[in-house]
Scaffold this active site. Structure first.
Site, PDB file in Angstrom:
ATOM      1  N   GLY A  61      42.801  27.750 -15.022  1.00  0.00           N
ATOM      2  CA  GLY A  61      43.621  28.376 -13.992  1.00  0.00           C
ATOM      3  C   GLY A  61      44.895  28.964 -14.588  1.00  0.00           C
ATOM      4  CB  SER A  62      48.196  29.561 -13.036  1.00  0.00           C
ATOM      5  OG  SER A  62      47.704  30.313 -11.954  1.00  0.00           O
TER       6      SER A  62
END
Length: 266
Positions: free
Chosen positions: A6-7
């Site tokens: 993810g981020s």
């Protein structure tokens, strides 16, 4: 085990763009009020903003901002940097069972691949690989081979085996790494996504991630990997730590569930 970061992965893409000189921390991007159509698909931000600087794209974790920076790099440069950061190959730790992760070859990318890779979706990393990227930023741009055993010494003091630090690659310049350390330190400020990773008396740098888990035909709307990866102290890093929770409930964001654990461990 492999997971989608993810981020937490955004620093790799933004560091590449900074290293190429195609963006600066002060450059402003239109982040479309959190709703952007590209390649026939919609990309959303967790919180909508009109405009963000590159520095705030990291601090506020804008998917749209990271995707636009990724497109500025272009597919070939993006692929080159991600491989330099160690994607798709084992790091060579002195333990059995290390996986190489999942990273599609460049010739199998679709139009939207760079926009999704920019937010850590569609790739599979091990914890070592993700931590290696964060540690490379902490370590002036040097991606190091991890190891557990420093040395083996016989009873008479003779050194039977010794491991020396080994640089696997230098994906970014030391100047770029220094800028990234300051940008990642902003993530743990009070209005950053990772403020719960803070430790009294130290400056902490890092990045949150809240990745939907892939399921048949797409991504789950209920199950996530929540992550915080970071290092401290910012001025002279000594520790790099990765915390990932598999399907935390009822909260699922890295800033809420992983960052506090990072703080306690550190």
């Amino acid at each position: 085990y492999i997971f989608e970061p993810g981020s937490t992965f955004k620093p790799a893409v933004i560091a590449a763009a900074l290293n190429e000189g195609i963006v600066t921390p002060e450059m402003v991007f239109n982040v479309e009020n959190g709703h952007w159509a590209y390649g026939g698909r919609i990309l959303r931000d967790y919180h909508p903003y009109r405009q963000l600087t590159v520095a705030d794209i990291i601090k506020k974790s804008s998917n749209i901002g990271a995707a636009k920076i990724s497109l500025m790099l272009g597919d070939d440069r993006l692929d080159s940097y991600l491989r330099a950061f160690g994607l798709g190959r084992a790091m060579g730790i002195d333990l059995p069972g290390e996986q190489s992760g999942i990273y599609l070859p460049r010739n199998k990318w679709s139009k939207i691949t760079p926009t999704r890779v920019a937010m850590g979706q569609g790739i599979g990393v091990t914890g070592l690989q993700m931590l290696g990227i964060i540690a490379a930023i902490a370590n002036d741009g040097s991606l190091m081979r991890p190891y557990v055993v420093s040395k083996v010494v016989a009873k008479d003091g003779a050194v039977l085996y010794q491991t020396m630090p080994l640089v696997l690659n230098r994906p970014i310049r030391s100047q770029t790494a220094a800028v990234m350390r300051q940008l990642l330190a902003r993530v743990t400020e009070e209005d950053g996504t990772g403020f719960k990773a803070n430790i009294t008396g130290y400056r902490v740098a890092g990045k949150t991630g809240s990745a939907q888990k892939p399921i048949a035909g797409g991504y789950s709307m209920t199950d996530y990997w929540a992550t915080f990866a970071g290092f401290l102290p910012v001025e002279n890093p000594e520790l790099a730590i990765l915390v990932t929770l598999d399907e935390p409930q009822p909260f699922h964001t890295g800033g809420v569930v992983a960052a506090p654990l990072f703080s306690k461990i550190a």
